[in-house]
Enzyme design. Structure first.
Site, short mmCIF file in Angstrom:
data_model
loop_
_atom_site.label_atom_id
_atom_site.label_comp_id
_atom_site.label_asym_id
_atom_site.label_seq_id
_atom_site.Cartn_x
_atom_site.Cartn_y
_atom_site.Cartn_z
N ALA A 31 53.83 46.34 97.61
CA ALA A 31 52.67 45.78 98.31
C ALA A 31 52.79 46.03 99.81
O ALA A 31 53.90 46.14 100.34
CB ALA A 31 52.58 44.29 98.04
N CYS A 32 51.62 46.11 100.48
CA CYS A 32 51.61 46.27 101.95
C CYS A 32 52.29 45.05 102.59
O CYS A 32 52.13 43.95 102.08
CB CYS A 32 50.18 46.36 102.45
SG CYS A 32 49.44 47.95 102.07
N PRO A 33 53.04 45.20 103.65
CA PRO A 33 53.23 46.46 104.40
C PRO A 33 54.52 47.19 104.02
O PRO A 33 54.98 48.04 104.76
CB PRO A 33 53.35 45.94 105.83
CG PRO A 33 54.08 44.63 105.66
CD PRO A 33 53.68 44.07 104.34
N LEU A 34 55.09 46.85 102.85
CA LEU A 34 56.38 47.45 102.49
C LEU A 34 56.41 48.98 102.49
O LEU A 34 57.38 49.55 102.99
CB LEU A 34 56.84 46.93 101.12
CG LEU A 34 57.67 45.64 101.17
CD1 LEU A 34 58.12 45.25 99.76
CD2 LEU A 34 58.92 45.86 102.05
#
Lengths: 196, 87
Positions: A10-13
């Site tokens: 998932a963002c921001p990963l």
């Protein structure tokens, strides 16, 4: 050549992982597997924004990026060149300075504005928002000081909505009226924002 | 902020200067509480500014209330002329 799989993250990963990998790669080519949509867009924007070349390849399951170049990912950019040369903006969101006794707060704010007149480095722009607009309206004791600041090239601007709220729209006594668009834009382009 | 001929009354406490401001304003006198000019370096850094035309009334109100300033100056060109002993 390094490889990285950020699919399913998932963002921001994805961006965080790619940033770390690029820092570790030190100029080596990096292959990244990532999902379509936000991760693809964000990683591409991030890498290109830092000066890397991104080669995209569509896969059955997402995308494969080949990221090349030296870029500047290893060290975040200091300040954007545009911002370094930007204006100094002062945002005054209250008619009082500091927490505590109201009377003292009003006195300190008045003192602060008058004291600006004794300084050589003045802000380029002063925005008054919320109860700060009362300082620029009839009845304020710093009108004279604000006019003088205006004469010295400081743009003095009050938020229109706020004047309306405090029923001071017809009673602005110093400077002009502005809107949130200008305030937001000006703050983001500023070299520094001094907030009171 | 300070014009030639303006009077600058310096007080030695924040409470006295705020009380003086309140009293003078209640009387409808045209005064302004301002930061004391740096060259006059008062402890609390505050002063009351007034012009010649209201001087008698201002000083009468302050005198009656026992709130006379610690020092009084008049702006004269680039300088401040001390008048402390006159009132």
């Amino acid at each position: 050549m390094s490889k990285l799989d950020v699919r399913g993250m998932a963002c921001p990963l994805p961006v965080v992982q790619v940033k770390r990998a690029l820092e570790a790669a030190q100029g080596e080519e990096l292959h990244v597997l990532l999902d379509d949509g936000a991760p693809r867009e964000n990683v591409k924007r991030f890498a290109q924004g830092r000066g890397y070349q991104v080669l995209e390849e569509k896969l059955e399951d997402g995308f494969a990026f080949t990221i090349t170049g030296v870029g500047v990912a290893t060290a975040p950019r200091e300040a954007a060149p545009a911002a370094a040369a930007g204006p100094t903006v002062m945002l005054i969101g209250t008619d009082r300075m500091g927490d505590g006794a109201e009377e003292l707060g009003r006195l300190l704010m008045k003192n602060f504005i008058i004291t600006l007149l004794d300084l050589n480095d003045l802000p380029d722009r002063i925005f008054f928002v919320n109860s700060g607009v009362l300082l620029a309206a009839e009845g304020s004791e710093v009108i004279e000081a604000l006019e003088e600041l205006g004469n010295r090239g400081v743009e003095v601007l009050s938020c229109g909505i706020c004047l309306d709220f405090y029923k001071k729209k017809e009673h602005l006594a110093a400077g002009g009226v502005t809107n949130m668009f200008t305030i937001a834009e000006s703050m983001l382009k500023a070299r520094s924002v001094v907030r009171l | 902020m300070i014009k030639d001929g303006d009077f600058i009354a310096i007080f030695n406490s924040i409470h006295r200067v705020m009380e003086a401001e309140r009293l003078l304003k209640d009387q409808g006198l045209k005064i302004l509480l301002i930061p004391a000019p740096r060259s006059l370096a008062a402890d609390c850094g505050l002063a009351i500014r007034y012009a010649e035309d209201v001087r008698p009334q201002v000083e009468a109100v302050l005198s009656e209330a026992g709130l006379l300033p610690r020092d009084l100056y008049r702006k004269n060109g680039d300088n401040f002329e001390k008048l402390g002993e006159e009132i």
